[in-house]
Design a protein around this motif. Structure first.
Motif, PDB file in Angstrom:
ATOM      1  N   LYS A 183       0.712  -1.202   0.132  1.00  9.46           N
ATOM      2  CA  LYS A 183      -0.047  -0.145   0.015  1.00  9.46           C
ATOM      3  C   LYS A 183       0.761   1.292  -0.047  1.00  9.46           C
ATOM      4  O   LYS A 183       0.437   2.526  -0.245  1.00  9.46           O
ATOM      5  CB  LYS A 183      -0.825   0.023   1.132  1.00  9.46           C
ATOM      6  N   LEU A 238      -5.070   4.574  -2.289  1.00  9.30           N
ATOM      7  CA  LEU A 238      -6.125   5.008  -2.106  1.00  9.30           C
ATOM      8  C   LEU A 238      -7.469   4.013  -2.159  1.00  9.30           C
ATOM      9  O   LEU A 238      -8.380   3.622  -1.670  1.00  9.30           O
ATOM     10  CB  LEU A 238      -6.570   6.261  -2.499  1.00  9.30           C
ATOM     11  N   SER A 239      -7.024   3.269  -3.331  1.00 10.48           N
ATOM     12  CA  SER A 239      -8.014   2.033  -3.650  1.00 10.48           C
ATOM     13  C   SER A 239      -7.014   1.025  -4.566  1.00 10.48           C
ATOM     14  O   SER A 239      -6.158   1.611  -5.253  1.00 10.48           O
ATOM     15  CB  SER A 239      -9.246   2.525  -4.539  1.00 10.48           C
ATOM     16  N   GLY A 240      -7.173  -0.132  -4.448  1.00 13.17           N
ATOM     17  CA  GLY A 240      -6.312  -1.046  -4.953  1.00 13.17           C
ATOM     18  C   GLY A 240      -5.271  -1.478  -4.469  1.00 13.17           C
ATOM     19  O   GLY A 240      -5.055  -1.351  -2.973  1.00 13.17           O
ATOM     20  N   ASP A 241      -4.171  -1.288  -5.211  1.00 12.98           N
ATOM     21  CA  ASP A 241      -2.764  -1.750  -4.619  1.00 12.98           C
ATOM     22  C   ASP A 241      -1.837  -0.975  -5.397  1.00 12.98           C
ATOM     23  O   ASP A 241      -2.075   0.014  -6.131  1.00 12.98           O
ATOM     24  CB  ASP A 241      -2.327  -3.023  -4.375  1.00 12.98           C
ATOM     25  N   GLY A 245      -4.911   1.233  -9.500  1.00  5.92           N
ATOM     26  CA  GLY A 245      -5.976   1.929  -8.643  1.00  5.92           C
ATOM     27  C   GLY A 245      -5.272   3.381  -8.583  1.00  5.92           C
ATOM     28  O   GLY A 245      -4.375   3.928  -8.880  1.00  5.92           O
ATOM     29  N   TRP A 246      -6.037   3.950  -7.455  1.00  4.76           N
ATOM     30  CA  TRP A 246      -5.698   5.439  -7.136  1.00  4.76           C
ATOM     31  C   TRP A 246      -4.867   5.665  -5.879  1.00  4.76           C
ATOM     32  O   TRP A 246      -4.768   4.615  -5.112  1.00  4.76           O
ATOM     33  CB  TRP A 246      -6.938   6.280  -6.485  1.00  4.76           C
ATOM     34  N   LYS A 247      -3.811   6.539  -5.891  1.00  8.09           N
ATOM     35  CA  LYS A 247      -2.732   6.671  -4.887  1.00  8.09           C
ATOM     36  C   LYS A 247      -2.788   8.229  -4.739  1.00  8.09           C
ATOM     37  O   LYS A 247      -3.086   9.162  -5.634  1.00  8.09           O
ATOM     38  CB  LYS A 247      -1.486   6.329  -5.473  1.00  8.09           C
ATOM     39  N   TYR A 284      -3.557   7.920 -10.820  1.00  3.39           N
ATOM     40  CA  TYR A 284      -4.054   6.504 -10.997  1.00  3.39           C
ATOM     41  C   TYR A 284      -3.075   5.547 -11.847  1.00  3.39           C
ATOM     42  O   TYR A 284      -2.748   5.922 -12.999  1.00  3.39           O
ATOM     43  CB  TYR A 284      -5.588   6.748 -11.647  1.00  3.39           C
TER      44      TYR A 284
END
Length: 286
Positions: A183, A238-241, A245-247, A284
């Protein structure tokens, strides 16, 4: 953007999500979701930076970016800088040779409306510089903390092909990236720049006519080592890994001007040899 962003800082800020493709427990190379899969990260940050190179006044500008790897060939669009690595990346903990073209739009002092200091305003505008060149480097995955951290060393050279400073800039850079988990990841870098005499005269000299207009003393700057910088950047999912996804991304860069660039009246009287860049944004990864 009206000024050139410190390339290494912005690079590390947005490559943290993309470099993470080698920093998680991914499937074997060659599989659809593995290291060899195409990946693209896009993002935007709010960057806090000086009005001009050597200024002690700051402002906030948008810093867009898009980086990725297509069929093993890496590319980067970082604000006003574009580069492509023409040597195909290899999967897994290995050595990575790098070479390719770069291009930079240097907006330094190209618009006096973005400069607060009235003395520097009075010096007049400088044409936008179109700097093109290339870079070479080497990186190693699996160095210190895990099979997925990465150490890289590179050097670039770019030359203004327009009619701004019409000179060259060398830039060596050392960077280190490591995942903290699936993460989070963090990176650090050190960089420096050596610019030719025409660059120094264009951006840091004060002619007799400019002295009368601005009140700054006459100064004839010479080329040489221009600055060194240190920075740190990180990303948190923020979502996913880290691979998808979002970071959230953020970073800070400290830069110190040297020699005639630090002694110039634009720096020593109207500005500061200490320069900071801060940036916070989102990215993203596809």
């Amino acid at each position: 953007m009206r000024a050139i962003l410190p390339a290494a800082a912005l690079l590390l800020l947005f490559t943290a999500p993309a470099l993470a493709q080698s920093a998680a427990d991914t499937p074997p190379a060659g599989s659809a979701d593995g290291f060899d899969a195409d990946t693209v990260t896009v993002g935007v940050a709010a960057a806090y930076l000086s009005d001009y190179e050597g200024s002690n006044d700051y402002r906030v500008v948008p810093a867009p970016a898009a980086i990725g790897s297509i069929s093993g060939y890496a590319f980067q669009v970082l604000g006003n800088r574009v580069s492509v690595d023409l040597i195909r990346n290899q999967a897994g903990p290995t050595w990575d040779l790098q070479a390719g073209p770069i291009a930079v739009l240097n907006f330094n002092r190209s618009n006096t409306k973005s400069i607060d200091d009235r003395r520097v305003k009075a010096l007049g505008e400088v044409n936008t510089a179109y700097e093109v060149g290339g870079f070479v480097g080497v990186g190693k995955t699996g160095v210190l903390t895990s099979p997925y951290d990465r150490l890289a060393v590179s050097v670039s050279y770019r030359y203004d092909v327009g009619n701004a400073h019409e000179s060259g800039i060398w830039q060596p850079t050392v960077s280190y990236f490591t995942p903290l988990s699936q993460k989070a990841a963090v990176g650090i870098f050190a960089s420096g720049e050596r610019a030719a005499g025409k660059y120094a005269r264009t951006y840091f000299s004060v002619s007799p006519q400019q002295s009368l207009a601005s009140g700054l003393p006459v100064y004839n700057a010479r080329g040489g080592w221009k600055n060194w910088s240190l920075g740190v950047a990180g990303t948190y999912v923020l979502s996913g890994d880290l691979l998808h996804g979002w970071k959230a991304v953020g970073g800070v860069n400290y830069r110190r001007l040297l020699n005639d660039y630090a002694d110039s009246p634009l720096t020593s009287i109207a500005g500061s040899r200490t320069q900071w860049l801060g940036a916070v944004g989102v990215a993203y990864t596809f």
